[in-house]
Design a protein around this motif. Structure first.
Motif, mmCIF file in Angstrom:
data_model
loop_
_atom_site.group_PDB
_atom_site.id
_atom_site.type_symbol
_atom_site.label_atom_id
_atom_site.label_comp_id
_atom_site.label_asym_id
_atom_site.label_seq_id
_atom_site.Cartn_x
_atom_site.Cartn_y
_atom_site.Cartn_z
ATOM 1 N N VAL A 18 57.287 -16.735 -73.719
ATOM 2 C CA VAL A 18 58.306 -17.078 -74.700
ATOM 3 C C VAL A 18 59.665 -16.646 -74.161
ATOM 4 C CG1 VAL A 18 59.192 -16.640 -77.025
ATOM 5 C CG2 VAL A 18 56.736 -16.913 -76.650
ATOM 6 N N ILE A 19 60.550 -17.622 -73.987
ATOM 7 C CA ILE A 19 61.923 -17.354 -73.583
ATOM 8 C C ILE A 19 62.774 -17.484 -74.839
ATOM 9 C CG2 ILE A 19 63.872 -18.176 -72.215
ATOM 10 C CD1 ILE A 19 61.912 -18.956 -70.042
ATOM 11 N N PRO A 20 63.464 -16.417 -75.248
ATOM 12 C CA PRO A 20 64.095 -16.403 -76.570
ATOM 13 C C PRO A 20 65.452 -17.089 -76.674
ATOM 14 C CG PRO A 20 64.389 -14.287 -75.517
ATOM 15 C CD PRO A 20 63.537 -15.100 -74.579
ATOM 16 N N PHE A 21 65.716 -18.011 -75.754
ATOM 17 C CA PHE A 21 66.965 -18.766 -75.788
ATOM 18 C C PHE A 21 66.702 -20.215 -75.402
ATOM 19 C CE2 PHE A 21 68.157 -14.361 -74.726
ATOM 20 C CZ PHE A 21 68.965 -14.089 -75.827
ATOM 21 N N ALA A 22 67.695 -21.060 -75.618
ATOM 22 C CA ALA A 22 67.550 -22.489 -75.351
ATOM 23 C C ALA A 22 67.377 -22.769 -73.860
ATOM 24 C CB ALA A 22 68.777 -23.239 -75.877
ATOM 25 N N ALA A 23 66.783 -23.922 -73.571
ATOM 26 C CA ALA A 23 66.612 -24.354 -72.184
ATOM 27 C C ALA A 23 67.976 -24.535 -71.519
ATOM 28 C CB ALA A 23 65.821 -25.653 -72.143
ATOM 29 N N GLY A 24 68.030 -24.204 -70.239
ATOM 30 C CA GLY A 24 69.256 -24.402 -69.477
ATOM 31 C C GLY A 24 70.122 -23.169 -69.346
ATOM 32 N N GLY A 25 69.858 -22.144 -70.151
ATOM 33 C CA GLY A 25 70.626 -20.910 -70.077
ATOM 34 C C GLY A 25 70.123 -19.999 -68.976
ATOM 35 N N PRO A 26 70.801 -18.869 -68.731
ATOM 36 C CA PRO A 26 70.434 -17.984 -67.613
ATOM 37 C C PRO A 26 69.052 -17.368 -67.741
ATOM 38 C CG PRO A 26 72.063 -16.963 -69.038
ATOM 39 C CD PRO A 26 71.984 -18.385 -69.448
ATOM 40 N N THR A 27 68.667 -16.976 -68.949
ATOM 41 C CA THR A 27 67.330 -16.397 -69.135
ATOM 42 C C THR A 27 66.266 -17.445 -68.872
ATOM 43 O OG1 THR A 27 68.264 -14.916 -70.815
ATOM 44 C CG2 THR A 27 65.868 -15.096 -70.737
ATOM 45 N N ASP A 28 66.523 -18.672 -69.301
ATOM 46 C CA ASP A 28 65.588 -19.775 -69.088
ATOM 47 C C ASP A 28 65.434 -20.083 -67.599
ATOM 48 O OD1 ASP A 28 64.048 -22.198 -70.171
ATOM 49 O OD2 ASP A 28 65.585 -23.175 -68.960
ATOM 50 N N VAL A 29 66.546 -20.116 -66.881
ATOM 51 C CA VAL A 29 66.506 -20.426 -65.450
ATOM 52 C C VAL A 29 65.678 -19.394 -64.697
ATOM 53 C CG1 VAL A 29 67.890 -20.619 -63.348
ATOM 54 C CG2 VAL A 29 68.695 -21.677 -65.467
ATOM 55 N N LEU A 30 65.964 -18.117 -64.936
ATOM 56 C CA LEU A 30 65.206 -17.053 -64.280
ATOM 57 C C LEU A 30 63.745 -17.077 -64.704
ATOM 58 C CD1 LEU A 30 66.267 -13.433 -63.559
ATOM 59 C CD2 LEU A 30 64.142 -13.818 -64.817
ATOM 60 N N GLY A 31 63.512 -17.268 -65.997
ATOM 61 C CA GLY A 31 62.157 -17.237 -66.526
ATOM 62 C C GLY A 31 61.266 -18.310 -65.935
ATOM 63 N N LYS A 62 94.000 -17.883 -83.193
ATOM 64 C CA LYS A 62 93.562 -19.269 -82.994
ATOM 65 C C LYS A 62 92.555 -19.430 -81.856
ATOM 66 C CE LYS A 62 97.776 -20.275 -80.331
ATOM 67 N NZ LYS A 62 98.990 -21.125 -80.256
ATOM 68 N N MET A 63 92.097 -18.321 -81.292
ATOM 69 C CA MET A 63 91.127 -18.395 -80.196
ATOM 70 C C MET A 63 89.698 -18.241 -80.698
ATOM 71 S SD MET A 63 92.960 -16.254 -77.104
ATOM 72 C CE MET A 63 91.690 -16.676 -75.891
ATOM 73 N N GLN A 64 88.734 -18.723 -79.882
ATOM 74 C CA GLN A 64 87.310 -18.595 -80.187
ATOM 75 C C GLN A 64 86.553 -18.277 -78.901
ATOM 76 O OE1 GLN A 64 86.505 -22.543 -81.850
ATOM 77 N NE2 GLN A 64 86.430 -21.652 -83.907
ATOM 78 N N PHE A 65 85.524 -17.432 -79.030
ATOM 79 C CA PHE A 65 84.631 -17.210 -77.894
ATOM 80 C C PHE A 65 83.204 -17.543 -78.317
ATOM 81 C CE2 PHE A 65 84.164 -13.097 -80.009
ATOM 82 C CZ PHE A 65 82.846 -12.733 -79.777
ATOM 83 N N GLY A 66 82.405 -17.987 -77.350
ATOM 84 C CA GLY A 66 81.026 -18.358 -77.642
ATOM 85 C C GLY A 66 80.039 -17.341 -77.096
ATOM 86 N N SER A 67 78.786 -17.505 -77.495
ATOM 87 C CA SER A 67 77.725 -16.641 -76.978
ATOM 88 C C SER A 67 76.383 -17.326 -77.157
ATOM 89 C CB SER A 67 77.712 -15.294 -77.715
ATOM 90 O OG SER A 67 77.088 -15.419 -78.982
ATOM 91 N N ALA A 68 75.339 -16.701 -76.624
ATOM 92 C CA ALA A 68 73.970 -17.216 -76.782
ATOM 93 C C ALA A 68 73.409 -16.926 -78.163
ATOM 94 C CB ALA A 68 73.062 -16.606 -75.719
ATOM 95 N N GLY A 69 74.195 -16.281 -79.009
ATOM 96 C CA GLY A 69 73.769 -15.954 -80.366
ATOM 97 C C GLY A 69 74.180 -14.548 -80.734
ATOM 98 N N ALA A 70 74.335 -14.297 -82.012
ATOM 99 C CA ALA A 70 74.712 -12.962 -82.473
ATOM 100 C C ALA A 70 73.681 -11.933 -82.015
ATOM 101 C CB ALA A 70 74.835 -12.948 -83.994
ATOM 102 N N PRO A 88 74.151 -24.603 -74.564
ATOM 103 C CA PRO A 88 75.095 -25.344 -75.409
ATOM 104 C C PRO A 88 76.473 -24.689 -75.483
ATOM 105 C CG PRO A 88 73.365 -24.302 -76.736
ATOM 106 C CD PRO A 88 72.937 -24.197 -75.305
ATOM 107 N N ALA A 89 76.542 -23.374 -75.383
ATOM 108 C CA ALA A 89 77.844 -22.698 -75.401
ATOM 109 C C ALA A 89 78.652 -23.098 -74.165
ATOM 110 C CB ALA A 89 77.650 -21.183 -75.434
ATOM 111 N N MET A 90 77.981 -23.171 -73.020
ATOM 112 C CA MET A 90 78.665 -23.569 -71.789
ATOM 113 C C MET A 90 79.176 -25.009 -71.889
ATOM 114 S SD MET A 90 79.645 -22.637 -68.743
ATOM 115 C CE MET A 90 78.635 -21.290 -68.117
#
Length: 323
Positions: free
Chosen positions: A32-45, A150-158, A187-189
């Protein structure tokens, strides 16, 4: 008579454990990879899963279960049967930082899992949309403080490592920036490249391709030393801001997994990270594979406890809590 029966039963049970471990695994396993496909954890996993499957002579199926900063996927593993066939690829966010960030974590990272083995540590890099009018960390800090409303930053989730990386950065800058959580940094990227958010504190494994392709601008490596895969990129400390952020990856089974099964999976992990092709692939993505003395289940258990304590301090200082 009862004592004799009990002794016989205990002997039979003891005899079945080695046999079960010797036969394990007899069917496909699920990582179980706890993040969406295509992210860094997914790639390594996926790199690790494929090689582990070859070593264990059974397929390791990757299942992406995103949500709640990775807690949804880890909770699925915590609630699974502890038979070795379902395990998680945990991170600093899912197994350390969230214990302090969330008011009510879905599990206790220190007691609800059987630690199997630490795989790698990976630096986090500050990247911004390519049209943001800054070219280094000093300029970014000045711009963020002047435009924070007026700025926003993204992440893999809270609660993810990418979220906490930017939390400690924002705290150090003295800026209050709106957080946009995603179900993984894939998706954040996409939104950063499209210019819909302003910056990410992204794991270098997936940031590197976008940096090298000119789709985003990299401003700083958030570790004490420069990364071998981006040697020209200065650290945050070199640029006058003492802030660090990183992630790590490790395998966890549900609590109560048999020692013999833990041992067999740990041996497969050690063989995996010693495989030249795997090392070349992961090191090329910026991952720093752990040394032999850090690969044992015992070490991972102690490491998780120390990481929970370590990250509790900056999280508390930031004042950020997720309900």
């Amino acid at each position: 008579m009862k004592k004799l029966q009990a002794a016989v039963l205990a002997a039979l049970l003891a005899a079945t454990v080695p046999a079960a471990a010797q036969d394990f695994p007899t069917k496909p396993m699920t990582m179980v990879i706890p993040f969406a496909a295509g992210g860094p954890t997914d790639v390594l996993g996926r790199v690790v899963a494929q090689r582990m499957g070859e070593i264990l002579k059974q397929t390791v199926v990757v299942e992406n279960v995103g949500g709640a900063g990775g807690m949804t996927g880890l909770k699925r593993v915590a609630d699974a049967r502890p038979d070795g066939y379902t395990f998680a690829l945990g991170t600093v966010g899912t197994n350390a930082q969230n214990q302090s960030l969330y008011a009510h974590p879905a599990y206790n990272s220190a007691t609800d899992f059987s630690p199997v083995g630490l795989i790698a540590e990976v630096p986090i890099v500050l990247i911004v949309r390519k049209d943001l009018p800054v070219n280094n960390l000093k300029e970014f800090v000045a711009y963020a403080k002047a435009n924070q409303g007026k700025m926003q930053f993204g992440s893999a989730g809270a609660g993810s490592a990418t979220h906490l990386g930017c939390v400690v950065l924002n705290t150090a800058m003295g800026a209050n920036i709106v957080h946009v959580p995603y179900k993984g940094t894939g998706p954040a990227m996409q939104d950063l490249v499209a210019g819909r958010i302003d910056y990410l504190c992204e794991i270098i494994s997936t940031a590197k391709a976008q940096i090298d392709g000119g789709n985003v601008k990299a401003l700083a490596i958030m570790t004490k030393t420069r990364s071998p895969v981006e040697p020209k990129l200065p650290t945050t400390i070199e640029q006058g801001l003492d802030v660090q952020a990183y992630t790590w990856n490790a395998i966890f089974l549900p609590k109560g997994a048999p020692d013999a099964v833990v041992k067999k999976l740990n041996e497969a992990i050690v063989q995996t990270i010693k495989t030249p092709a795997v090392r070349e692939r992961l090191e090329g993505l910026g991952a720093q594979l752990v040394s032999d003395d850090r690969t044992s289940p015992k070490y991972l258990g102690e490491f998780v406890k120390s990481e929970i304590e370590k990250w509790a301090v900056p999280i508390k200082a930031s004042g950020v809590t997720v309900n």
